[in-house]
Design a protein around this motif. Structure first.
Motif, PDB file in Angstrom:
ATOM      1  N   ALA A 164     -15.584  -2.918   4.023  1.00 52.62           N
ATOM      2  CA  ALA A 164     -14.973  -3.251   2.582  1.00 52.62           C
ATOM      3  C   ALA A 164     -13.348  -2.809   2.664  1.00 52.62           C
ATOM      4  O   ALA A 164     -12.895  -3.390   1.831  1.00 52.62           O
ATOM      5  CB  ALA A 164     -15.977  -2.293   1.591  1.00 52.62           C
ATOM      6  N   HIS A 165     -13.140  -1.656   3.232  1.00 50.56           N
ATOM      7  CA  HIS A 165     -11.649  -1.127   3.336  1.00 50.56           C
ATOM      8  C   HIS A 165     -10.941  -2.576   3.933  1.00 50.56           C
ATOM      9  O   HIS A 165      -9.951  -2.678   3.538  1.00 50.56           O
ATOM     10  CB  HIS A 165     -11.407  -0.109   4.230  1.00 50.56           C
ATOM     11  N   ILE A 166     -11.356  -3.134   5.013  1.00 53.70           N
ATOM     12  CA  ILE A 166     -10.727  -4.198   5.786  1.00 53.70           C
ATOM     13  C   ILE A 166     -10.662  -5.246   4.661  1.00 53.70           C
ATOM     14  O   ILE A 166      -9.614  -6.176   4.440  1.00 53.70           O
ATOM     15  CB  ILE A 166     -11.395  -4.563   6.886  1.00 53.70           C
ATOM     16  N   GLN A 167     -11.628  -5.488   3.866  1.00 55.47           N
ATOM     17  CA  GLN A 167     -11.690  -6.804   3.267  1.00 55.47           C
ATOM     18  C   GLN A 167     -10.817  -6.747   1.901  1.00 55.47           C
ATOM     19  O   GLN A 167     -10.307  -7.738   1.501  1.00 55.47           O
ATOM     20  CB  GLN A 167     -13.299  -7.214   2.525  1.00 55.47           C
ATOM     21  N   ASN A 168     -10.564  -5.467   1.310  1.00 55.40           N
ATOM     22  CA  ASN A 168      -9.987  -5.023   0.245  1.00 55.40           C
ATOM     23  C   ASN A 168      -8.442  -5.016   0.653  1.00 55.40           C
ATOM     24  O   ASN A 168      -7.605  -4.600  -0.267  1.00 55.40           O
ATOM     25  CB  ASN A 168     -10.451  -3.980  -0.427  1.00 55.40           C
ATOM     26  N   HIS A 169      -8.149  -4.971   1.931  1.00 56.67           N
ATOM     27  CA  HIS A 169      -6.883  -4.743   2.364  1.00 56.67           C
ATOM     28  C   HIS A 169      -6.280  -3.566   2.369  1.00 56.67           C
ATOM     29  O   HIS A 169      -5.165  -2.969   2.435  1.00 56.67           O
ATOM     30  CB  HIS A 169      -5.781  -5.978   1.775  1.00 56.67           C
ATOM     31  N   ASP A 170      -7.345  -2.662   1.900  1.00 55.29           N
ATOM     32  CA  ASP A 170      -6.966  -0.922   1.895  1.00 55.29           C
ATOM     33  C   ASP A 170      -6.518  -0.495   3.065  1.00 55.29           C
ATOM     34  O   ASP A 170      -5.409   0.189   3.199  1.00 55.29           O
ATOM     35  CB  ASP A 170      -8.117  -0.234   1.459  1.00 55.29           C
ATOM     36  N   VAL A 171      -6.974  -0.869   4.206  1.00 55.59           N
ATOM     37  CA  VAL A 171      -6.736  -0.352   5.413  1.00 55.59           C
ATOM     38  C   VAL A 171      -5.058  -0.729   5.876  1.00 55.59           C
ATOM     39  O   VAL A 171      -4.612   0.220   6.501  1.00 55.59           O
ATOM     40  CB  VAL A 171      -7.652  -0.933   6.545  1.00 55.59           C
ATOM     41  N   ARG A 172      -4.588  -2.037   5.650  1.00 52.05           N
ATOM     42  CA  ARG A 172      -3.375  -2.551   5.677  1.00 52.05           C
ATOM     43  C   ARG A 172      -2.548  -1.484   5.293  1.00 52.05           C
ATOM     44  O   ARG A 172      -1.373  -1.066   5.591  1.00 52.05           O
ATOM     45  CB  ARG A 172      -3.261  -3.861   5.483  1.00 52.05           C
ATOM     46  N   LEU A 173      -2.698  -1.144   3.703  1.00 50.43           N
ATOM     47  CA  LEU A 173      -1.891  -0.500   3.109  1.00 50.43           C
ATOM     48  C   LEU A 173      -1.828   1.006   3.670  1.00 50.43           C
ATOM     49  O   LEU A 173      -0.580   1.751   3.813  1.00 50.43           O
ATOM     50  CB  LEU A 173      -2.288  -0.200   1.589  1.00 50.43           C
ATOM     51  N   VAL A 174      -2.925   1.618   4.252  1.00 46.03           N
ATOM     52  CA  VAL A 174      -3.213   2.858   4.702  1.00 46.03           C
ATOM     53  C   VAL A 174      -2.207   2.959   5.923  1.00 46.03           C
ATOM     54  O   VAL A 174      -1.660   3.990   6.136  1.00 46.03           O
ATOM     55  CB  VAL A 174      -4.475   3.450   4.853  1.00 46.03           C
ATOM     56  N   VAL A 175      -2.433   2.091   6.641  1.00 40.68           N
ATOM     57  CA  VAL A 175      -1.813   2.103   8.152  1.00 40.68           C
ATOM     58  C   VAL A 175      -0.320   1.959   7.724  1.00 40.68           C
ATOM     59  O   VAL A 175       0.731   2.567   8.534  1.00 40.68           O
ATOM     60  CB  VAL A 175      -2.214   0.937   9.000  1.00 40.68           C
ATOM     61  N   ILE A 176       0.312   1.017   6.808  1.00 41.63           N
ATOM     62  CA  ILE A 176       1.599   0.983   6.720  1.00 41.63           C
ATOM     63  C   ILE A 176       2.093   2.011   6.095  1.00 41.63           C
ATOM     64  O   ILE A 176       3.071   2.763   6.526  1.00 41.63           O
ATOM     65  CB  ILE A 176       1.930  -0.304   5.673  1.00 41.63           C
ATOM     66  N   ALA A 177       1.440   2.816   5.341  1.00 41.55           N
ATOM     67  CA  ALA A 177       1.853   4.062   4.682  1.00 41.55           C
ATOM     68  C   ALA A 177       2.014   5.129   5.676  1.00 41.55           C
ATOM     69  O   ALA A 177       2.819   6.277   5.769  1.00 41.55           O
ATOM     70  CB  ALA A 177       0.671   4.419   3.649  1.00 41.55           C
ATOM     71  N   THR A 178       0.795   5.395   6.517  1.00 39.44           N
ATOM     72  CA  THR A 178       0.914   6.482   7.550  1.00 39.44           C
ATOM     73  C   THR A 178       1.564   6.203   8.954  1.00 39.44           C
ATOM     74  O   THR A 178       1.990   7.193   9.315  1.00 39.44           O
ATOM     75  CB  THR A 178      -0.708   7.123   7.573  1.00 39.44           C
ATOM     76  N   VAL A 179       1.599   5.299   9.246  1.00 43.55           N
ATOM     77  CA  VAL A 179       2.068   4.833  10.659  1.00 43.55           C
ATOM     78  C   VAL A 179       3.477   4.395  10.525  1.00 43.55           C
ATOM     79  O   VAL A 179       4.525   4.741  11.218  1.00 43.55           O
ATOM     80  CB  VAL A 179       1.098   4.009  11.326  1.00 43.55           C
ATOM     81  N   LEU A 180       3.675   3.193   9.751  1.00 41.01           N
ATOM     82  CA  LEU A 180       4.801   2.511   9.775  1.00 41.01           C
ATOM     83  C   LEU A 180       5.846   3.234   8.930  1.00 41.01           C
ATOM     84  O   LEU A 180       7.139   3.541   9.264  1.00 41.01           O
ATOM     85  CB  LEU A 180       4.807   1.173   9.570  1.00 41.01           C
ATOM     86  N   VAL A 181       5.412   3.503   7.691  1.00 38.78           N
ATOM     87  CA  VAL A 181       6.494   4.181   6.759  1.00 38.78           C
ATOM     88  C   VAL A 181       6.506   5.751   6.795  1.00 38.78           C
ATOM     89  O   VAL A 181       7.525   6.471   6.650  1.00 38.78           O
ATOM     90  CB  VAL A 181       6.043   3.794   5.292  1.00 38.78           C
ATOM     91  N   GLY A 182       5.529   6.316   7.317  1.00 38.16           N
ATOM     92  CA  GLY A 182       5.262   7.772   7.454  1.00 38.16           C
ATOM     93  C   GLY A 182       6.068   8.176   8.754  1.00 38.16           C
ATOM     94  O   GLY A 182       5.745   9.109   9.458  1.00 38.16           O
TER      95      GLY A 182
END
Length: 466
Positions: A164-182
């Protein structure tokens, strides 16, 4: 607002947040530099502190932009490697843990999703998370402790939560926040470890040399130098740590805790096993602490009890709150209306007559009926609408609309939608042969609510198309 509308709003919100997070993050550090420089200039009575602060902020902005320009494409390509190194995860081969693969494949088929990769972490901790930035690169990671402790139904609901996280695009936001932007928190952790390793090595050499020299005061000189360097290093660590903390707070504020409630609801809708998810949450509670080399990745976990002040900076709601939300969902929805239908997806194509239940051979892994029939209901289920006049129940209709919308009817042709609706009706009809069989009045109520849901979907599509 219906569940489907909440999901659509969450997807849109997560997309907007991802863009804003990437666009605004380079300005966080320059803003801090401006405030600190301006404050120091005022306190030290320097001439024209505003111009000096602006100049320092512009230099910091240029550095941040260069770092982001270099790191973003690198992070996009190696984000999964970074996550694997930080968590100790490894790719699960297809010949390993056949029980897990069987559950996962059936679940992805039910969701109409392309099969993500499966990863495991060798630990007794009970946790899981999803990762990935694009279709074909998504991954679901489970701990071996979770696999060993949960039964099949509970494990299915946890994996459904991550899907459900994948379907809701939550996972994309979290990865961007923690890996790319963090990058700042990550660089802080790495640089501080490297900094202290170098400082301690130099001090040890310095102490060894001066301790051996037969000169008066050598021991005192070593102690003074050691203390000065130590506290200078502490000051640098605190300064960099302050910037890293502010950056982490920006990341935390970008992540809404509502995403966990939405993923729990998605898991219930996908598996039709709300009680199994509740049981899984209770088993996981208190046993979910996972050792991570990058603390920001805790936002990705199924459950995380990070440090927070009255819940202000928490990335996950409490387990009790999640269980209460699921129980409210069970009361609001009719018995069994959580079950999803086999649905079309952009990767698997629309439903076809060959894939209908009537055309499929019976197997041990056949799909369950729309409702649960493990035990008979002693009384009519609230809200079905069969006591007295047969009127559609709004809560039941909303659930059916949410379930049908997971098939993306707006992307299907009219004939493909009819196949979807026929499959939904066929799933209800299976109740006649269930053990024990569903009562005719309950079947009639389910059909009535389903027909009303179909009518609302078709009306909305007609309005959209003009």
């Amino acid at each position: 607002m219906t569940y489907r509308q909440q999901v659509d709003a969450a997807v849109q919100s997560n997309t907007v947040r991802s863009i804003l997070l990437v666009a605004s993050f380079p300005f966080v550090v320059p803003g801090l530099v401006f405030l600190v420089t301006f404050g120091v200039g005022i306190l030290s009575s320097r001439p024209n502190p505003l111009a000096l602060s602006i100049q320092a902020a512009l230099i910091a902005l240029a550095i941040m932009l260069v770092v982001m320009i270099i790191w973003l494409p690198i992070g996009y390509l190696i984000h999964q490697w970074v996550i694997d190194r930080a968590t100790g995860a490894r790719l699960l081969r297809r010949n390993e843990l056949p029980r897990v693969w069987a559950i996962f494949e059936r679940l992805c088929t039910s969701a109409g999703m392309r099969l993500p990769a499966l990863r495991v972490i060798e630990t007794e901790t009970l946790n899981a998370f999803a990762s990935g930035l694009r279709e074909g690169a998504y991954s679901v990671t489970l701990t071996t402790g979770l696999i060993d402790v949960l039964d099949d139904d509970e494990l299915e609901t946890v994996m459904g939560h991550e899907l459900a996280h994948i379907q809701n695009h939550d996972v994309r936001l979290v990865v961007i926040a923690t890996v790319l932007v963090g990058t700042v928190p990550m660089l802080h952790d790495l640089l501080m470890k490297a900094f202290w390793a170098v400082i301690m090595s130099v001090l040890n050499i310095y102490r060894a040399i001066f301790s051996l020299l037969p000169m008066p005061g050598a021991k005192l000189l070593v102690q003074v130098t050691y203390t000065a360097v130590f506290w200078a290093g502490k000051a640098v660590a605190y300064a960099v740590g302050f910037v890293a903390t502010v950056a982490s707070l920006v990341v935390h504020f970008a992540l809404s805790r509502e995403r966990e409630f939405m993923a729990d609801a998605g898991a219930v809708a996908l598996t039709n096993k709300p009680q199994a998810l509740i049981n899984a949450l209770r088993k996981i509670s208190g046993l979910s602490t996972l050792e991570l080399s990058i603390d920001g990745l805790r936002a990705m976990l199924f459950d995380s009890r990070g440090v927070s002040f009255a819940g202000l900076f928490a990335t996950h709601p409490p387990i009790d709150s999640r269980i209460a939300a699921i129980e409210r969902l069970m009361v609001a929805a009719p018995a069994g209306s959580f079950e999803t239908f086999t649905r079309a997806s952009p990767t698997t194509g629309p439903l076809s007559a060959e894939s209908s239940p009537a055309a499929q051979p019976t197997s041990d892994h056949r799909r369950e009926p729309l409702f649960r029939t493990e035990r008979p209901d002693p009384a009519p289920v609230h809200g079905l609408g069969f006591a007295g006049s047969m009127q559609p129940d709004p809560a039941s209709v909303a659930r059916f609309v949410a379930i049908l919308y997971t098939a993306k009817p707006g992307q299907l042709t009219w004939s493909e939608r009819q196949q979807l609706y026929r499959r939904a009706h066929s799933s209800i009809e299976q109740g006649k042969t269930a053990n024990p069989p569903v009562s005719p009045s309950k079947l009639a109520a389910l059909k009535l609510n389903l027909d009303e849901a179909i009518r609302q979907i078709e009306a909305s599509l007609h309005d959209r198309d003009g």
